[in-house]
Design an enzyme around this catalytic site. Structure first.
Site, PDB file in Angstrom:
ATOM      1  N   ASN A   7      35.494  40.679  40.343  1.00  0.00           N
ATOM      2  CA  ASN A   7      34.205  40.606  41.025  1.00  0.00           C
ATOM      3  C   ASN A   7      33.223  41.513  40.287  1.00  0.00           C
ATOM      4  O   ASN A   7      33.446  42.724  40.172  1.00  0.00           O
ATOM      5  CB  ASN A   7      34.364  41.056  42.481  1.00  0.00           C
ATOM      6  CG  ASN A   7      33.095  40.871  43.289  1.00  0.00           C
ATOM      7  OD1 ASN A   7      31.992  41.143  42.813  1.00  0.00           O
ATOM      8  ND2 ASN A   7      33.235  40.443  44.525  1.00  0.00           N
ATOM      9  N   HIS A  43      29.429  37.501  44.604  1.00  0.00           N
ATOM     10  CA  HIS A  43      29.130  37.385  46.030  1.00  0.00           C
ATOM     11  C   HIS A  43      27.636  37.627  46.224  1.00  0.00           C
ATOM     12  O   HIS A  43      27.215  38.728  46.579  1.00  0.00           O
ATOM     13  CB  HIS A  43      29.952  38.405  46.821  1.00  0.00           C
ATOM     14  CG  HIS A  43      29.868  38.225  48.300  1.00  0.00           C
ATOM     15  ND1 HIS A  43      30.931  38.492  49.141  1.00  0.00           N
ATOM     16  CD2 HIS A  43      28.850  37.828  49.120  1.00  0.00           C
ATOM     17  CE1 HIS A  43      30.574  38.267  50.391  1.00  0.00           C
ATOM     18  NE2 HIS A  43      29.309  37.865  50.399  1.00  0.00           N
ATOM     19  N   ARG A  45      24.125  37.812  47.945  1.00  0.00           N
ATOM     20  CA  ARG A  45      23.684  37.998  49.329  1.00  0.00           C
ATOM     21  C   ARG A  45      22.231  37.564  49.464  1.00  0.00           C
ATOM     22  O   ARG A  45      21.505  37.483  48.465  1.00  0.00           O
ATOM     23  CB  ARG A  45      23.889  39.448  49.751  1.00  0.00           C
ATOM     24  CG  ARG A  45      25.365  39.851  49.722  1.00  0.00           C
ATOM     25  CD  ARG A  45      25.586  41.303  50.130  1.00  0.00           C
ATOM     26  NE  ARG A  45      26.981  41.673  49.950  1.00  0.00           N
ATOM     27  CZ  ARG A  45      27.946  41.467  50.845  1.00  0.00           C
ATOM     28  NH1 ARG A  45      27.645  40.889  52.001  1.00  0.00           N
ATOM     29  NH2 ARG A  45      29.184  41.830  50.606  1.00  0.00           N
ATOM     30  N   HIS A  50      22.352  42.777  44.622  1.00  0.00           N
ATOM     31  CA  HIS A  50      23.178  42.978  43.416  1.00  0.00           C
ATOM     32  C   HIS A  50      23.168  41.669  42.624  1.00  0.00           C
ATOM     33  O   HIS A  50      22.242  41.431  41.871  1.00  0.00           O
ATOM     34  CB  HIS A  50      24.588  43.485  43.742  1.00  0.00           C
ATOM     35  CG  HIS A  50      25.190  42.993  45.019  1.00  0.00           C
ATOM     36  ND1 HIS A  50      25.462  41.674  45.256  1.00  0.00           N
ATOM     37  CD2 HIS A  50      25.577  43.673  46.138  1.00  0.00           C
ATOM     38  CE1 HIS A  50      26.007  41.545  46.454  1.00  0.00           C
ATOM     39  NE2 HIS A  50      26.083  42.731  47.024  1.00  0.00           N
ATOM     40  N   GLU A  70      31.588  33.699  46.461  1.00  0.00           N
ATOM     41  CA  GLU A  70      31.812  34.090  47.846  1.00  0.00           C
ATOM     42  C   GLU A  70      30.484  34.189  48.588  1.00  0.00           C
ATOM     43  O   GLU A  70      29.452  34.500  47.986  1.00  0.00           O
ATOM     44  CB  GLU A  70      32.493  35.468  47.917  1.00  0.00           C
ATOM     45  CG  GLU A  70      33.813  35.564  47.206  1.00  0.00           C
ATOM     46  CD  GLU A  70      34.402  36.959  47.300  1.00  0.00           C
ATOM     47  OE1 GLU A  70      35.623  37.092  47.106  1.00  0.00           O
ATOM     48  OE2 GLU A  70      33.653  37.915  47.559  1.00  0.00           O
ATOM     49  N   THR A 100      28.963  45.533  52.935  1.00  0.00           N
ATOM     50  CA  THR A 100      30.077  44.843  52.301  1.00  0.00           C
ATOM     51  C   THR A 100      30.782  44.032  53.372  1.00  0.00           C
ATOM     52  O   THR A 100      30.520  44.207  54.568  1.00  0.00           O
ATOM     53  CB  THR A 100      31.043  45.831  51.631  1.00  0.00           C
ATOM     54  OG1 THR A 100      32.043  45.104  50.886  1.00  0.00           O
ATOM     55  CG2 THR A 100      31.731  46.730  52.652  1.00  0.00           C
ATOM     56  N   HIS A 190      39.686  43.011  48.868  1.00  0.00           N
ATOM     57  CA  HIS A 190      38.921  44.075  49.515  1.00  0.00           C
ATOM     58  C   HIS A 190      39.710  45.381  49.500  1.00  0.00           C
ATOM     59  O   HIS A 190      40.739  45.506  50.148  1.00  0.00           O
ATOM     60  CB  HIS A 190      38.526  43.745  50.960  1.00  0.00           C
ATOM     61  CG  HIS A 190      37.258  44.447  51.378  1.00  0.00           C
ATOM     62  ND1 HIS A 190      37.212  45.771  51.743  1.00  0.00           N
ATOM     63  CD2 HIS A 190      35.982  44.009  51.449  1.00  0.00           C
ATOM     64  CE1 HIS A 190      35.972  46.116  52.041  1.00  0.00           C
ATOM     65  NE2 HIS A 190      35.196  45.062  51.862  1.00  0.00           N
ATOM     66  N   ASP A 191      39.197  46.333  48.734  1.00  0.00           N
ATOM     67  CA  ASP A 191      39.774  47.676  48.600  1.00  0.00           C
ATOM     68  C   ASP A 191      41.125  47.698  47.894  1.00  0.00           C
ATOM     69  O   ASP A 191      41.848  48.695  47.954  1.00  0.00           O
ATOM     70  CB  ASP A 191      39.884  48.382  49.949  1.00  0.00           C
ATOM     71  CG  ASP A 191      38.528  48.783  50.504  1.00  0.00           C
ATOM     72  OD1 ASP A 191      37.539  48.750  49.740  1.00  0.00           O
ATOM     73  OD2 ASP A 191      38.435  49.126  51.696  1.00  0.00           O
ATOM     74  N   GLY A 213      36.773  44.067  42.736  1.00  0.00           N
ATOM     75  CA  GLY A 213      35.501  44.444  42.136  1.00  0.00           C
ATOM     76  C   GLY A 213      35.218  45.926  42.164  1.00  0.00           C
ATOM     77  O   GLY A 213      35.250  46.602  41.134  1.00  0.00           O
ATOM     78  N   HIS A 214      34.968  46.464  43.353  1.00  0.00           N
ATOM     79  CA  HIS A 214      34.490  47.841  43.464  1.00  0.00           C
ATOM     80  C   HIS A 214      35.441  48.836  42.794  1.00  0.00           C
ATOM     81  O   HIS A 214      35.029  49.643  41.963  1.00  0.00           O
ATOM     82  CB  HIS A 214      34.292  48.211  44.932  1.00  0.00           C
ATOM     83  CG  HIS A 214      33.733  49.579  45.137  1.00  0.00           C
ATOM     84  ND1 HIS A 214      32.412  49.886  44.889  1.00  0.00           N
ATOM     85  CD2 HIS A 214      34.318  50.737  45.548  1.00  0.00           C
ATOM     86  CE1 HIS A 214      32.196  51.163  45.151  1.00  0.00           C
ATOM     87  NE2 HIS A 214      33.335  51.701  45.538  1.00  0.00           N
TER      88      HIS A 214
END
Length: 237
Positions: A7, A43, A45, A50, A70, A100, A190-191, A213-214
């Site tokens: 991501n 993703h 938004r 971003h 996404e 998020t 996620h995470d 991603g993060h």
């Protein structure tokens, strides 16, 4: 081997903080694929804080692996997806102002809504995935929407594992087994990080893809993105 989809939202966050085109999201997408990633995830938004909708179009020609978009299927998002026809669309019930993703779909309550969108996407040759919490009832509900896959929302696992609770993976294992028995592919995200990804992958059966991603971008600040991508690939074998 479980596929790694990178991501690149945080690359766009850094670019947007300064303006201009550094770092270049298109070049990063090319690079992570060259380094071995089997997919690129974005993703966008509604406020485009971003990844922008223009980025989504710019990335289409350079993603030669799997392109995963996404988002909450509002009209603008769905129009873009149907025009671009990515490999996969992952439906996420984001609030417009969400920092998020923070919850999965209620697949029972929103069955009709999801089914209509999924049918349209599949009619256009787009693989579909629904973002869900690790809840057996939500998995059963997802199966009735016609989706191809689910994406398990892994924040609870990551938080528990970080505190030393290895049992936090149990609901994910159970959901993956059920999903597979119902004919659904299993993704997760996620995470997830270098710290927890190997344990998660080795504990959860039938895992086709993880979207990261993060953590991956943060880890790359210290270790370099090529090195980090290769570390993930090694852990996902």
């Amino acid at each position: 081997m479980t596929k790694l989809s990178v991501n690149i939202n945080k690359i766009a966050t850094l670019r947007n903080a300064r303006g201009g085109n550094m770092p270049n999201v298109v070049q990063v997408a090319k690079d992570v694929q060259k380094f071995g990633a089997q997919g690129v995830t974005i993703h966008p938004r509604p406020d485009e804080r971003h990844i922008t909708y223009q980025d989504a179009y710019d990335l289409k020609p350079v993603v030669s692996t799997e392109y995963n978009i996404e988002g909450n299927p509002i009209e603008k998002f769905l129009t873009m997806v149907l025009e671009l026809k990515p490999t996969q669309v992952t439906l996420v019930p984001d609030a417009v102002d969400a920092i998020t993703s923070n919850a999965g779909w209620d697949t029972l309550k929103h069955k009709a809504y999801l089914s209509e969108i999924i049918n349209e996407c599949k009619h256009n040759g787009i693989r579909t995935s629904i973002f869900v919490d690790p809840d057996l009832k939500m998995i059963e509900g997802a199966a009735h929407t016609g989706t191809d896959r689910i994406e398990l929302y892994t924040e609870a696992f990551a938080e528990g594992y970080g505190k030393g609770d290895e049992n936090s993976v149990k609901p994910y294992k159970e959901c993956a087994v059920l999903a597979h028995s119902l004919g659904l592919g299993v993704n997760a995200g996620h995470d997830l990080s270098l710290e927890n990804i190997a344990f998660f992958k080795n504990s959860v059966p039938h895992l086709l893809e993880v979207s990261i991603g993060h953590a991956l971008i943060c880890e790359s600040i210290y270790m370099g993105i090529e090195n980090v991508v290769k570390k993930y690939l090694q852990k996902l074998k």
